[in-house]
Structure formats: structure tokens, C-alpha cells
Enzyme design. Sequence first.
Site, mmCIF file in Angstrom:
data_model
loop_
_atom_site.group_PDB
_atom_site.id
_atom_site.type_symbol
_atom_site.label_atom_id
_atom_site.label_comp_id
_atom_site.label_asym_id
_atom_site.label_seq_id
_atom_site.Cartn_x
_atom_site.Cartn_y
_atom_site.Cartn_z
ATOM 1 N N GLY A 45 0.841 -1.185 0.000
ATOM 2 C CA GLY A 45 0.000 0.000 0.000
ATOM 3 C C GLY A 45 0.877 1.236 0.000
ATOM 4 N N GLN A 50 2.467 9.826 1.814
ATOM 5 C CA GLN A 50 3.772 9.170 1.855
ATOM 6 C C GLN A 50 4.694 9.598 0.709
ATOM 7 O OE1 GLN A 50 1.941 5.062 2.472
ATOM 8 N NE2 GLN A 50 3.924 4.900 3.506
ATOM 9 N N CYS A 88 5.781 -0.363 7.513
ATOM 10 C CA CYS A 88 5.365 0.782 6.719
ATOM 11 C C CYS A 88 6.555 1.302 5.933
ATOM 12 C CB CYS A 88 4.829 1.873 7.653
ATOM 13 S SG CYS A 88 4.251 3.359 6.813
ATOM 14 N N LEU A 89 6.334 1.655 4.672
ATOM 15 C CA LEU A 89 7.407 2.204 3.846
ATOM 16 C C LEU A 89 7.959 3.501 4.437
ATOM 17 C CD1 LEU A 89 5.974 1.572 0.249
ATOM 18 C CD2 LEU A 89 7.708 0.239 1.476
ATOM 19 N N HIS A 130 -4.710 0.673 7.439
ATOM 20 C CA HIS A 130 -3.372 1.249 7.577
ATOM 21 C C HIS A 130 -3.221 2.455 6.644
ATOM 22 C CE1 HIS A 130 1.142 0.845 8.104
ATOM 23 N NE2 HIS A 130 1.070 1.564 6.997
ATOM 24 N N GLU A 131 -3.607 2.298 5.385
ATOM 25 C CA GLU A 131 -3.483 3.383 4.413
ATOM 26 C C GLU A 131 -4.445 4.525 4.732
ATOM 27 O OE1 GLU A 131 -0.870 3.367 2.628
ATOM 28 O OE2 GLU A 131 -0.442 1.269 3.062
ATOM 29 N N HIS A 134 -3.082 6.883 7.211
ATOM 30 C CA HIS A 134 -2.147 7.873 6.648
ATOM 31 C C HIS A 134 -2.881 9.150 6.235
ATOM 32 C CE1 HIS A 134 1.803 6.051 6.529
ATOM 33 N NE2 HIS A 134 1.314 4.927 6.026
#
Length: 176
Positions: A45, A50, A88-89, A130-131, A134
Site C-alpha cells: 500500500g 507518503q 510501513c514504507l 493502515h493506508e 495515513h
Amino acid sequence: MDFKVRIIGDPVLRKKATKVEKIDDEFKELLDNMTNVMYKEDGVGLAAPQVGISKRFFIMDDGKKLRKVINPEIIEFIGEDVVYEEGCLSIPGIFINVKRPEGIKVRYIDEEGNEIEEELHDYTARIFQHEYDHLEGILFVDKVSTAAKAKFKGKLNELMKEGRKIAKELGEVVIE
């Protein structure tokens, strides 16, 4: 467009994103570019904040289906809370168990402008939540206990310094 994934400490990750007003060819190209970045970074994702865009959209791929999610809403939480490890990225190298509802009912717009309403469960629901977080300026480390975070305190502080440094290089105002 060449995106750099923002790291914790970058203020864009803490802003509440604003609604997408227009889906045009330029926006669709942006979605495609983000999809490429997500796959290149080996993610499942990637939310707009991000990559430094404070707008309400994200890309996700649960291994079964790629979704391009615009202006999402979580309508209902379903089932029991389940604990599962997340990463997470924007917080590379840190993986922590996070408790989230097993299922959700969601509504969003796809890249063609269609309104989608669906029920998601298990891994797919977790990625969506999760996304979605953000877009609210919430990171997965915010959802765990202080004790769980303490194990990663040094690494988190390092990442936050790095994130602030990158943000400054990209011209963002960073309050130390």
C-alpha cells in the site's frame, strides 16, 4: 514524476489530507506512478501523504486485486479486533504487532469515478485501515503501547531525524 517516499518525522505524514476534487488524466497518471513506486519499494500500500501529497487517496494491492482508492470512508467496523504484525514504507525496518478490527465496510471512488462500496476482511481490511490512517495523519506506531514502541525508540528517533532532514531538502517547513 519521480517520488521519494517520505519518512516519519516529515510533517506531511502528520497532516490530515484533503479531499480529491478532480479525477482527470493527470491524476490517473499520478496514480500509475504511485503504483510503480509501491511495487518498486516492495509495498502492499502507498498513501498520497507518503509521497508528499496531502490528498485523500491511496493505492493498495493485497495480492489478489490492485485498488486505487480515492476519498475513502470507513462506514463500519466488523468483527473482533485482531493483532497482526505491520510495517510501513515510511517507517523502514520497524515491524510491530497492531490491533485492528478484522473487517470493515468501506466506500470510495475508483480511478474511473465509480463509487465502490464493499466489505473487506483480514489482510485486505488491514491494508485499507493502515493506508486510511495515513490520510488522517496517523502512523501505525501511534496505535501501539508505549512499551511496544520503547523497543524501537532509538531506531524511531534516527528515522525521525532522517525524515525531517529529507523534508527540509524537499523544501518543507519543519518545526524541530
